[in-house]
Design an enzyme around this catalytic site. Sequence first.
Site, PDB file in Angstrom:
ATOM      1  N   ASP A 170      41.718  74.330  72.379  1.00 55.78           N
ATOM      2  CA  ASP A 170      40.583  73.460  72.066  1.00 55.78           C
ATOM      3  C   ASP A 170      40.315  72.479  73.185  1.00 55.78           C
ATOM      4  OD1 ASP A 170      40.263  74.391  69.539  1.00 55.78           O
ATOM      5  OD2 ASP A 170      41.451  72.798  68.620  1.00 55.78           O
ATOM      6  N   GLU A 197      32.599  45.528  51.171  1.00 53.54           N
ATOM      7  CA  GLU A 197      32.877  44.688  52.348  1.00 53.54           C
ATOM      8  C   GLU A 197      34.291  44.880  52.868  1.00 53.54           C
ATOM      9  OE1 GLU A 197      30.620  42.910  54.284  1.00 53.54           O
ATOM     10  OE2 GLU A 197      29.458  44.254  53.013  1.00 53.54           O
ATOM     11  N   ARG A 222      43.932  71.687  60.716  1.00 53.89           N
ATOM     12  CA  ARG A 222      43.744  72.796  61.655  1.00 53.89           C
ATOM     13  C   ARG A 222      44.848  72.882  62.713  1.00 53.89           C
ATOM     14  NH1 ARG A 222      41.424  71.778  66.049  1.00 53.89           N
ATOM     15  NH2 ARG A 222      40.190  73.654  66.378  1.00 53.89           N
ATOM     16  N   PRO A 239      37.432  50.402  60.342  1.00 52.77           N
ATOM     17  CA  PRO A 239      36.937  50.168  61.703  1.00 52.77           C
ATOM     18  C   PRO A 239      37.855  49.260  62.520  1.00 52.77           C
ATOM     19  CG  PRO A 239      35.229  49.716  60.052  1.00 52.77           C
ATOM     20  CD  PRO A 239      36.525  49.883  59.314  1.00 52.77           C
TER      21      PRO A 239
HETATM   22  C1  4FL Z   1      36.509  53.762  58.795  1.00 54.10           C
HETATM   23  C2  4FL Z   1      34.406  53.372  59.853  1.00 54.10           C
HETATM   24  C3  4FL Z   1      36.949  54.359  59.949  1.00 54.10           C
HETATM   25  C4  4FL Z   1      34.907  53.982  60.999  1.00 54.10           C
HETATM   26  C5  4FL Z   1      33.510  51.552  56.078  1.00 54.10           C
HETATM   27  C6  4FL Z   1      34.728  51.848  55.493  1.00 54.10           C
HETATM   28  C7  4FL Z   1      35.222  53.268  58.728  1.00 54.10           C
HETATM   29  C8  4FL Z   1      34.758  52.621  57.500  1.00 54.10           C
HETATM   30  N1  4FL Z   1      36.144  54.457  61.030  1.00 54.10           N
HETATM   31  N2  4FL Z   1      33.548  52.047  57.338  1.00 54.10           N
HETATM   32  N3  4FL Z   1      35.470  52.499  56.384  1.00 54.10           N
END
Ligand code: 4FL
Length: 229
Positions: free
Chosen positions: A167, A114, A152, A87
Amino acid sequence: MIFDVLTLFPEMIESYCGFSIIKRASQAEIITVNTVNPRDFTLDKHKKVDDTPYGGGAGMVLMAQPYVDAYESVPRLANSMTIMLSPQGETLNDNIVDELSKFDQLILLCGHYEGFDERIREIIKPREISLGDFVLTGGELPALCLIDAVSRKLDGTLGKIESADDDSFANGLLEYPHYTRPREYRGLKVPDVLLNGNHKDINEFRLEKSLERTKAKRPDLYKRWMENR
Ligand code: 4FL
Protein backbone atom coordinates in the site's frame (compact mmCIF):
# COMPACT_ATOMS: atom_id res chain seq x y z
CA MET A 1 -9.19 -8.48 17.37
CA ILE A 2 -12.14 -7.32 19.44
CA PHE A 3 -13.38 -3.77 18.89
CA ASP A 4 -15.69 -2.49 21.64
CA VAL A 5 -17.21 0.81 20.55
CA LEU A 6 -18.85 3.14 23.09
CA THR A 7 -21.35 5.15 21.11
CA LEU A 8 -24.77 6.78 21.42
CA PHE A 9 -25.43 5.66 17.82
CA PRO A 10 -24.56 1.93 17.62
CA GLU A 11 -26.41 1.54 14.30
CA MET A 12 -23.83 3.78 12.59
CA ILE A 13 -21.08 1.35 13.58
CA GLU A 14 -23.09 -1.80 12.88
CA SER A 15 -24.27 -0.70 9.44
CA TYR A 16 -20.80 0.12 8.11
CA CYS A 17 -19.40 -3.12 9.50
CA GLY A 18 -22.06 -5.10 7.63
CA PHE A 19 -20.47 -4.49 4.23
CA SER A 20 -17.61 -5.68 2.05
CA ILE A 21 -14.23 -6.61 3.51
CA ILE A 22 -15.08 -5.66 7.10
CA LYS A 23 -18.16 -7.90 6.99
CA ARG A 24 -16.00 -10.75 5.63
CA ALA A 25 -13.44 -10.23 8.41
CA SER A 26 -16.26 -10.51 11.00
CA GLN A 27 -17.64 -13.66 9.40
CA ALA A 28 -14.14 -15.16 9.37
CA GLU A 29 -13.84 -14.23 13.09
CA ILE A 30 -10.70 -12.21 12.42
CA ILE A 31 -12.49 -9.29 14.09
CA THR A 32 -15.49 -8.89 16.40
CA VAL A 33 -17.21 -5.51 16.57
CA ASN A 34 -19.31 -4.91 19.70
CA THR A 35 -21.14 -1.71 20.59
CA VAL A 36 -22.04 -0.38 24.03
CA ASN A 37 -24.47 2.52 24.38
CA PRO A 38 -23.89 4.82 27.37
CA ARG A 39 -27.61 5.64 27.19
CA ASP A 40 -28.29 2.13 28.52
CA PHE A 41 -26.30 3.08 31.65
CA THR A 42 -28.23 6.23 32.57
CA LEU A 43 -29.94 6.21 35.96
CA ASP A 44 -32.77 8.70 35.31
CA LYS A 45 -36.06 7.97 33.62
CA HIS A 46 -35.31 10.32 30.70
CA LYS A 47 -32.08 8.45 29.88
CA LYS A 48 -30.16 11.69 29.82
CA VAL A 49 -26.55 11.40 28.55
CA ASP A 50 -25.65 15.09 28.23
CA ASP A 51 -26.13 18.32 30.14
CA THR A 52 -25.31 22.03 29.90
CA PRO A 53 -21.72 23.07 30.64
CA TYR A 54 -20.76 24.48 34.06
CA GLY A 55 -19.54 28.02 33.46
CA GLY A 56 -21.93 28.49 30.56
CA GLY A 57 -21.35 28.41 26.84
CA ALA A 58 -22.85 26.76 23.82
CA GLY A 59 -23.72 23.11 23.36
CA MET A 60 -23.99 20.13 25.63
CA VAL A 61 -21.42 18.04 27.46
CA LEU A 62 -21.44 14.23 27.70
CA MET A 63 -22.03 13.27 31.33
CA ALA A 64 -19.33 11.26 33.11
CA GLN A 65 -21.49 8.65 34.87
CA PRO A 66 -23.18 6.93 31.88
CA TYR A 67 -19.91 6.95 29.96
CA VAL A 68 -17.71 5.61 32.75
CA ASP A 69 -20.26 2.93 33.73
CA ALA A 70 -20.57 1.85 30.08
CA TYR A 71 -16.77 1.67 29.85
CA GLU A 72 -16.48 -0.38 33.03
CA SER A 73 -19.09 -2.86 31.74
CA VAL A 74 -16.78 -3.93 28.90
CA PRO A 75 -14.94 -7.21 29.64
CA ARG A 76 -11.20 -6.53 29.32
CA LEU A 77 -8.65 -8.77 27.66
CA ALA A 78 -5.08 -8.63 28.96
CA ASN A 79 -3.66 -7.05 25.77
CA SER A 80 -6.07 -4.17 25.39
CA MET A 81 -5.93 -0.44 24.57
CA THR A 82 -8.55 2.27 25.10
CA ILE A 83 -8.76 5.05 22.52
CA MET A 84 -10.77 8.26 22.50
CA LEU A 85 -11.47 9.64 19.03
CA SER A 86 -11.00 13.37 19.38
CA PRO A 87 -9.59 16.33 17.45
CA GLN A 88 -7.25 16.84 20.44
CA GLY A 89 -5.42 13.53 19.85
CA GLU A 90 -2.30 12.65 17.89
CA THR A 91 -3.03 12.35 14.19
CA LEU A 92 -3.60 8.80 12.95
CA ASN A 93 -1.08 7.41 10.47
CA ASP A 94 0.10 4.05 9.11
CA ASN A 95 2.65 3.56 11.93
CA ILE A 96 -0.02 4.01 14.61
CA VAL A 97 -2.37 1.68 12.70
CA ASP A 98 0.38 -0.98 12.67
CA GLU A 99 0.97 -0.50 16.39
CA LEU A 100 -2.76 -0.77 17.19
CA SER A 101 -3.11 -3.92 15.08
CA LYS A 102 -0.91 -5.76 17.64
CA PHE A 103 -3.51 -5.49 20.42
CA ASP A 104 -6.18 -8.16 21.04
CA GLN A 105 -8.80 -5.57 22.00
CA LEU A 106 -9.39 -1.90 21.16
CA ILE A 107 -12.01 -0.03 23.17
CA LEU A 108 -13.09 3.04 21.20
CA LEU A 109 -14.78 6.04 22.81
CA CYS A 110 -16.89 8.18 20.46
CA GLY A 111 -17.79 11.70 21.54
CA HIS A 112 -20.66 13.90 20.43
CA TYR A 113 -21.97 17.42 21.01
CA GLU A 114 -19.40 19.81 22.52
CA GLY A 115 -17.36 17.07 24.11
CA PHE A 116 -16.75 14.81 27.08
CA ASP A 117 -16.96 15.80 30.73
CA GLU A 118 -13.23 16.08 31.55
CA ARG A 119 -13.56 13.48 34.31
CA ILE A 120 -14.15 10.82 31.62
CA ARG A 121 -10.57 11.47 30.46
CA GLU A 122 -9.27 11.65 34.03
CA ILE A 123 -10.81 8.29 35.02
CA ILE A 124 -10.37 6.26 31.82
CA LYS A 125 -7.05 7.84 30.70
CA PRO A 126 -7.50 6.85 27.06
CA ARG A 127 -4.98 7.35 24.29
CA GLU A 128 -6.47 10.18 22.18
CA ILE A 129 -6.41 9.86 18.41
CA SER A 130 -7.52 12.37 15.78
CA LEU A 131 -8.09 11.95 12.06
CA GLY A 132 -6.90 15.48 11.38
CA ASP A 133 -7.48 19.14 12.14
CA PHE A 134 -11.23 19.29 11.56
CA VAL A 135 -14.33 18.75 13.65
CA LEU A 136 -17.13 16.29 12.92
CA THR A 137 -20.56 15.90 14.52
CA GLY A 138 -19.31 12.81 16.32
CA GLY A 139 -16.55 10.29 16.79
CA GLU A 140 -18.28 7.42 14.96
CA LEU A 141 -16.72 8.06 11.54
CA PRO A 142 -13.20 8.30 13.03
CA ALA A 143 -13.88 5.09 15.01
CA LEU A 144 -14.97 3.37 11.79
CA CYS A 145 -11.89 4.65 9.96
CA LEU A 146 -9.73 3.19 12.71
CA ILE A 147 -11.60 -0.16 12.68
CA ASP A 148 -11.27 -0.32 8.90
CA ALA A 149 -7.59 0.63 8.78
CA VAL A 150 -6.63 -1.79 11.59
CA SER A 151 -8.75 -4.67 10.24
CA ARG A 152 -7.11 -4.64 6.84
CA LYS A 153 -3.71 -5.12 8.52
CA LEU A 154 -4.79 -8.33 10.24
CA ASP A 155 -3.81 -11.70 8.78
CA GLY A 156 -6.52 -13.08 6.52
CA THR A 157 -8.59 -9.92 6.07
CA LEU A 158 -7.16 -9.11 2.66
CA GLY A 159 -6.30 -11.84 0.18
CA LYS A 160 -2.63 -12.50 -0.53
CA ILE A 161 -2.89 -10.56 -3.77
CA GLU A 162 -4.51 -7.44 -2.26
CA SER A 163 -2.13 -7.62 0.76
CA ALA A 164 -1.48 -4.42 2.71
CA ASP A 165 2.32 -4.69 2.35
CA ASP A 166 2.65 -2.59 -0.79
CA ASP A 167 0.00 0.00 0.00
CA SER A 168 0.81 3.65 -0.13
CA PHE A 169 2.58 4.48 3.17
CA ALA A 170 3.47 0.87 4.06
CA ASN A 171 6.67 1.30 1.99
CA GLY A 172 6.80 5.06 2.53
CA LEU A 173 5.85 5.95 -1.07
CA LEU A 174 2.59 6.67 -2.85
CA GLU A 175 1.33 3.93 -5.12
CA TYR A 176 2.19 3.73 -8.79
CA PRO A 177 -0.62 4.21 -11.36
CA HIS A 178 -2.89 1.22 -12.05
CA TYR A 179 -4.57 0.24 -15.33
CA THR A 180 -7.04 -2.41 -16.44
CA ARG A 181 -8.85 -3.19 -19.69
CA PRO A 182 -9.29 -1.72 -22.26
CA ARG A 183 -5.78 -0.99 -23.60
CA GLU A 184 -7.02 2.31 -24.97
CA TYR A 185 -9.76 4.54 -23.55
CA ARG A 186 -10.65 7.96 -25.04
CA GLY A 187 -7.32 7.96 -26.81
CA LEU A 188 -5.40 7.28 -23.59
CA LYS A 189 -3.17 4.21 -23.83
CA VAL A 190 -1.91 1.87 -21.14
CA PRO A 191 1.91 2.19 -20.97
CA ASP A 192 3.52 -0.47 -23.22
CA VAL A 193 5.84 -1.71 -20.49
CA LEU A 194 2.83 -3.11 -18.59
CA LEU A 195 1.81 -5.24 -21.58
CA ASN A 196 5.14 -6.89 -22.43
CA GLY A 197 5.26 -9.31 -19.48
CA ASN A 198 8.81 -8.37 -18.41
CA HIS A 199 8.49 -8.18 -14.63
CA LYS A 200 11.88 -6.58 -14.05
CA ASP A 201 10.91 -3.74 -16.43
CA ILE A 202 7.45 -3.51 -14.84
CA ASN A 203 8.86 -3.23 -11.32
CA GLU A 204 11.34 -0.56 -12.45
CA PHE A 205 8.54 1.39 -14.16
CA ARG A 206 6.35 1.20 -11.07
CA LEU A 207 9.10 2.31 -8.68
CA GLU A 208 9.97 5.20 -10.99
CA LYS A 209 6.30 6.31 -11.10
CA SER A 210 5.96 5.91 -7.32
CA LEU A 211 9.00 8.12 -6.77
CA GLU A 212 7.86 10.68 -9.36
CA ARG A 213 4.38 11.14 -7.88
CA THR A 214 5.56 11.04 -4.26
CA LYS A 215 8.06 13.81 -5.05
CA ALA A 216 5.32 15.89 -6.73
CA LYS A 217 2.42 15.27 -4.33
CA ARG A 218 4.10 14.53 -1.00
CA PRO A 219 7.56 16.11 -0.82
CA ASP A 220 7.60 15.32 2.93
CA LEU A 221 7.31 11.56 2.29
CA TYR A 222 9.78 11.76 -0.59
CA LYS A 223 12.39 13.47 1.59
CA ARG A 224 12.03 10.81 4.31
CA TRP A 225 12.24 7.98 1.75
CA MET A 226 15.44 9.43 0.23
CA GLU A 227 17.00 9.87 3.68
CA ASN A 228 16.21 6.31 4.73
CA ARG A 229 17.50 4.55 1.61
C1 4FL B 1 -12.46 12.94 16.06
C2 4FL B 1 -12.66 14.79 14.56
C3 4FL B 1 -11.27 12.61 15.45
C4 4FL B 1 -11.45 14.40 13.98
C5 4FL B 1 -16.24 15.47 16.81
C6 4FL B 1 -16.10 14.36 17.62
C7 4FL B 1 -13.17 14.04 15.62
C8 4FL B 1 -14.43 14.40 16.28
N1 4FL B 1 -10.79 13.34 14.43
N2 4FL B 1 -15.18 15.48 15.97
N3 4FL B 1 -14.99 13.72 17.28
